[in-house]
Scaffold this motif. Structure first.
Motif, PDB file in Angstrom:
ATOM      1  N   LEU A 151       0.825  -1.205   0.000  1.00 22.44           N
ATOM      2  CA  LEU A 151       0.000   0.000   0.000  1.00 22.44           C
ATOM      3  C   LEU A 151       0.865   1.264   0.000  1.00 22.44           C
ATOM      4  O   LEU A 151       0.573   2.229  -0.711  1.00 22.44           O
ATOM      5  CB  LEU A 151      -0.940  -0.008   1.213  1.00 22.44           C
ATOM      6  N   ILE A 152       1.940   1.258   0.744  1.00 20.43           N
ATOM      7  CA  ILE A 152       2.861   2.402   0.787  1.00 20.43           C
ATOM      8  C   ILE A 152       3.507   2.614  -0.584  1.00 20.43           C
ATOM      9  O   ILE A 152       3.634   3.741  -1.057  1.00 20.43           O
ATOM     10  CB  ILE A 152       3.920   2.222   1.894  1.00 20.43           C
ATOM     11  N   ARG A 153       3.893   1.537  -1.235  1.00 15.27           N
ATOM     12  CA  ARG A 153       4.490   1.640  -2.581  1.00 15.27           C
ATOM     13  C   ARG A 153       3.486   2.204  -3.585  1.00 15.27           C
ATOM     14  O   ARG A 153       3.832   3.033  -4.426  1.00 15.27           O
ATOM     15  CB  ARG A 153       4.985   0.272  -3.044  1.00 15.27           C
ATOM     16  N   LEU A 154       2.241   1.756  -3.506  1.00 13.20           N
ATOM     17  CA  LEU A 154       1.215   2.263  -4.410  1.00 13.20           C
ATOM     18  C   LEU A 154       0.953   3.754  -4.167  1.00 13.20           C
ATOM     19  O   LEU A 154       0.806   4.520  -5.117  1.00 13.20           O
ATOM     20  CB  LEU A 154      -0.079   1.472  -4.246  1.00 13.20           C
ATOM     21  N   LEU A 155       0.898   4.167  -2.918  1.00  7.29           N
ATOM     22  CA  LEU A 155       0.707   5.576  -2.599  1.00  7.29           C
ATOM     23  C   LEU A 155       1.886   6.420  -3.074  1.00  7.29           C
ATOM     24  O   LEU A 155       1.699   7.519  -3.607  1.00  7.29           O
ATOM     25  CB  LEU A 155       0.490   5.765  -1.101  1.00  7.29           C
ATOM     26  N   LEU A 156       3.096   5.910  -2.887  1.00  5.17           N
ATOM     27  CA  LEU A 156       4.287   6.624  -3.340  1.00  5.17           C
ATOM     28  C   LEU A 156       4.294   6.741  -4.870  1.00  5.17           C
ATOM     29  O   LEU A 156       4.594   7.800  -5.417  1.00  5.17           O
ATOM     30  CB  LEU A 156       5.555   5.922  -2.844  1.00  5.17           C
ATOM     31  N   PHE A 157       3.921   5.664  -5.565  1.00  6.20           N
ATOM     32  CA  PHE A 157       3.847   5.684  -7.022  1.00  6.20           C
ATOM     33  C   PHE A 157       2.783   6.677  -7.497  1.00  6.20           C
ATOM     34  O   PHE A 157       3.005   7.450  -8.435  1.00  6.20           O
ATOM     35  CB  PHE A 157       3.538   4.268  -7.537  1.00  6.20           C
ATOM     36  N   ALA A 158       1.623   6.688  -6.819  1.00  3.65           N
ATOM     37  CA  ALA A 158       0.558   7.619  -7.181  1.00  3.65           C
ATOM     38  C   ALA A 158       1.001   9.054  -6.941  1.00  3.65           C
ATOM     39  O   ALA A 158       0.697   9.945  -7.739  1.00  3.65           O
ATOM     40  CB  ALA A 158      -0.697   7.306  -6.385  1.00  3.65           C
ATOM     41  N   LEU A 159       1.730   9.314  -5.871  1.00  2.00           N
ATOM     42  CA  LEU A 159       2.241  10.649  -5.581  1.00  2.00           C
ATOM     43  C   LEU A 159       3.232  11.108  -6.655  1.00  2.00           C
ATOM     44  O   LEU A 159       3.171  12.256  -7.106  1.00  2.00           O
ATOM     45  CB  LEU A 159       2.910  10.674  -4.196  1.00  2.00           C
ATOM     46  N   ILE A 160       4.099  10.224  -7.092  1.00  2.00           N
ATOM     47  CA  ILE A 160       5.074  10.569  -8.141  1.00  2.00           C
ATOM     48  C   ILE A 160       4.357  10.880  -9.447  1.00  2.00           C
ATOM     49  O   ILE A 160       4.668  11.865 -10.121  1.00  2.00           O
ATOM     50  CB  ILE A 160       6.104   9.429  -8.317  1.00  2.00           C
ATOM     51  N   ILE A 161       3.370  10.079  -9.809  1.00  2.00           N
ATOM     52  CA  ILE A 161       2.586  10.317 -11.033  1.00  2.00           C
ATOM     53  C   ILE A 161       1.870  11.660 -10.941  1.00  2.00           C
ATOM     54  O   ILE A 161       1.856  12.449 -11.887  1.00  2.00           O
ATOM     55  CB  ILE A 161       1.582   9.168 -11.278  1.00  2.00           C
ATOM     56  N   PHE A 162       1.281  11.954  -9.782  1.00  2.00           N
ATOM     57  CA  PHE A 162       0.581  13.214  -9.581  1.00  2.00           C
ATOM     58  C   PHE A 162       1.536  14.399  -9.710  1.00  2.00           C
ATOM     59  O   PHE A 162       1.196  15.416 -10.323  1.00  2.00           O
ATOM     60  CB  PHE A 162      -0.102  13.228  -8.215  1.00  2.00           C
ATOM     61  N   LEU A 163       2.732  14.302  -9.158  1.00  2.00           N
ATOM     62  CA  LEU A 163       3.713  15.390  -9.251  1.00  2.00           C
ATOM     63  C   LEU A 163       4.173  15.610 -10.685  1.00  2.00           C
ATOM     64  O   LEU A 163       4.321  16.747 -11.128  1.00  2.00           O
ATOM     65  CB  LEU A 163       4.911  15.111  -8.340  1.00  2.00           C
ATOM     66  N   ILE A 164       4.383  14.549 -11.426  1.00  2.00           N
ATOM     67  CA  ILE A 164       4.774  14.671 -12.838  1.00  2.00           C
ATOM     68  C   ILE A 164       3.648  15.318 -13.637  1.00  2.00           C
ATOM     69  O   ILE A 164       3.880  16.238 -14.433  1.00  2.00           O
ATOM     70  CB  ILE A 164       5.154  13.291 -13.421  1.00  2.00           C
ATOM     71  N   TYR A 165       2.417  14.879 -13.419  1.00  2.00           N
ATOM     72  CA  TYR A 165       1.254  15.444 -14.099  1.00  2.00           C
ATOM     73  C   TYR A 165       1.102  16.925 -13.771  1.00  2.00           C
ATOM     74  O   TYR A 165       0.884  17.753 -14.661  1.00  2.00           O
ATOM     75  CB  TYR A 165       0.000  14.663 -13.701  1.00  2.00           C
ATOM     76  N   SER A 166       1.229  17.285 -12.509  1.00  2.00           N
ATOM     77  CA  SER A 166       1.104  18.690 -12.091  1.00  2.00           C
ATOM     78  C   SER A 166       2.187  19.560 -12.713  1.00  2.00           C
ATOM     79  O   SER A 166       1.927  20.693 -13.131  1.00  2.00           O
ATOM     80  CB  SER A 166       1.162  18.802 -10.572  1.00  2.00           C
ATOM     81  N   THR A 167       3.394  19.055 -12.778  1.00  2.00           N
ATOM     82  CA  THR A 167       4.499  19.802 -13.370  1.00  2.00           C
ATOM     83  C   THR A 167       4.260  20.046 -14.856  1.00  2.00           C
ATOM     84  O   THR A 167       4.459  21.159 -15.351  1.00  2.00           O
ATOM     85  CB  THR A 167       5.831  19.050 -13.167  1.00  2.00           C
ATOM     86  N   ILE A 168       3.812  19.036 -15.567  1.00  2.00           N
ATOM     87  CA  ILE A 168       3.541  19.179 -17.002  1.00  2.00           C
ATOM     88  C   ILE A 168       2.410  20.179 -17.231  1.00  2.00           C
ATOM     89  O   ILE A 168       2.493  21.044 -18.105  1.00  2.00           O
ATOM     90  CB  ILE A 168       3.219  17.808 -17.634  1.00  2.00           C
ATOM     91  N   LYS A 169       1.336  20.096 -16.441  1.00  2.00           N
ATOM     92  CA  LYS A 169       0.229  21.046 -16.565  1.00  2.00           C
ATOM     93  C   LYS A 169       0.690  22.475 -16.294  1.00  2.00           C
ATOM     94  O   LYS A 169       0.274  23.402 -16.971  1.00  2.00           O
ATOM     95  CB  LYS A 169      -0.904  20.683 -15.583  1.00  2.00           C
ATOM     96  N   TYR A 170       1.574  22.646 -15.318  1.00  2.00           N
ATOM     97  CA  TYR A 170       2.075  23.975 -14.987  1.00  2.00           C
ATOM     98  C   TYR A 170       2.935  24.535 -16.115  1.00  2.00           C
ATOM     99  O   TYR A 170       2.788  25.694 -16.504  1.00  2.00           O
ATOM    100  CB  TYR A 170       2.888  23.919 -13.686  1.00  2.00           C
ATOM    101  N   VAL A 171       3.815  23.727 -16.668  1.00  2.00           N
ATOM    102  CA  VAL A 171       4.722  24.190 -17.724  1.00  2.00           C
ATOM    103  C   VAL A 171       3.962  24.525 -18.995  1.00  2.00           C
ATOM    104  O   VAL A 171       4.285  25.496 -19.683  1.00  2.00           O
ATOM    105  CB  VAL A 171       5.818  23.127 -17.993  1.00  2.00           C
ATOM    106  N   LEU A 172       2.934  23.780 -19.317  1.00  2.00           N
ATOM    107  CA  LEU A 172       2.193  23.985 -20.563  1.00  2.00           C
ATOM    108  C   LEU A 172       1.021  24.956 -20.434  1.00  2.00           C
ATOM    109  O   LEU A 172       0.338  25.222 -21.427  1.00  2.00           O
ATOM    110  CB  LEU A 172       1.681  22.639 -21.089  1.00  2.00           C
ATOM    111  N   ASN A 173       0.788  25.508 -19.259  1.00  2.00           N
ATOM    112  CA  ASN A 173      -0.329  26.414 -19.033  1.00  2.00           C
ATOM    113  C   ASN A 173      -0.122  27.738 -19.782  1.00  2.00           C
ATOM    114  O   ASN A 173       0.848  28.453 -19.543  1.00  2.00           O
ATOM    115  CB  ASN A 173      -0.471  26.680 -17.535  1.00  2.00           C
ATOM    116  N   PRO A 174      -1.039  28.108 -20.691  1.00  2.00           N
ATOM    117  CA  PRO A 174      -0.871  29.356 -21.444  1.00  2.00           C
ATOM    118  C   PRO A 174      -0.931  30.611 -20.567  1.00  2.00           C
ATOM    119  O   PRO A 174      -0.307  31.614 -20.888  1.00  2.00           O
ATOM    120  CB  PRO A 174      -2.026  29.354 -22.439  1.00  2.00           C
TER     121      PRO A 174
END
Length: 134
Positions: A3-26
């Motif tokens: 469960l800890i590994r899944l939460l950590l993986f989900a957190l990493i995916i969320f951070l990558i997604y947030s970073t991409i959305k921030y960089v590409l935001n017009p």
């Protein structure tokens, strides 16, 4: 432990997604261009009701679009543009406003562009000076 590994993986995916959305935001690109005093045109061309924003030489302009009819279709036929802060216009010349008009006409070729005060009076005065008397 799984469960800890899944939460950590989900957190990493969320951070990558947030970073991409921030960089590409017009909106972020608009703010960056405004800070660097560069040209940037921010618009949702599919939504006529939503105003567009232009930044040029550190001045933020807003444009209001109006839908009308052309010979073959409905299109944006009238645009009003005004600066957000009139005090930021210091140092701008008529060529700067003509540049903005050209850039807007690239996106909306069937539109007539009108400026709101005080740019309107400034442009009328400059156009009157450029017109030769007969």
């Amino acid at each position: 432990m799984l469960l800890i590994r899944l939460l950590l993986f989900a957190l990493i995916i969320f951070l990558i997604y947030s970073t991409i959305k921030y960089v590409l935001n017009p909106k972020r690109k608009l703010e960056l261009a405004h800070d660097q005093k560069k040209y940037f045109f921010f618009d949702d061309q599919n939504n006529v009701r939503k105003n567009f924003l232009i930044t040029y030489k550190g001045v933020l302009f807003e444009g209001e679009k109006y839908l009308g009819t052309t010979e073959n279709s409905f299109d944006v036929v009238s645009i009003f543009i005004w600066p957000h802060r009139v005090s930021a216009l210091k140092g701008m010349v008529s060529e700067d406003f003509l540049f903005i008009e050209i850039k807007v006409l690239e996106h909306y070729p069937n539109a007539s562009i009108d400026w709101k005060s005080p740019v309107k009076e400034f442009m009328q005065k400059n156009r009157a000076q450029d017109t030769p008397f007969e």
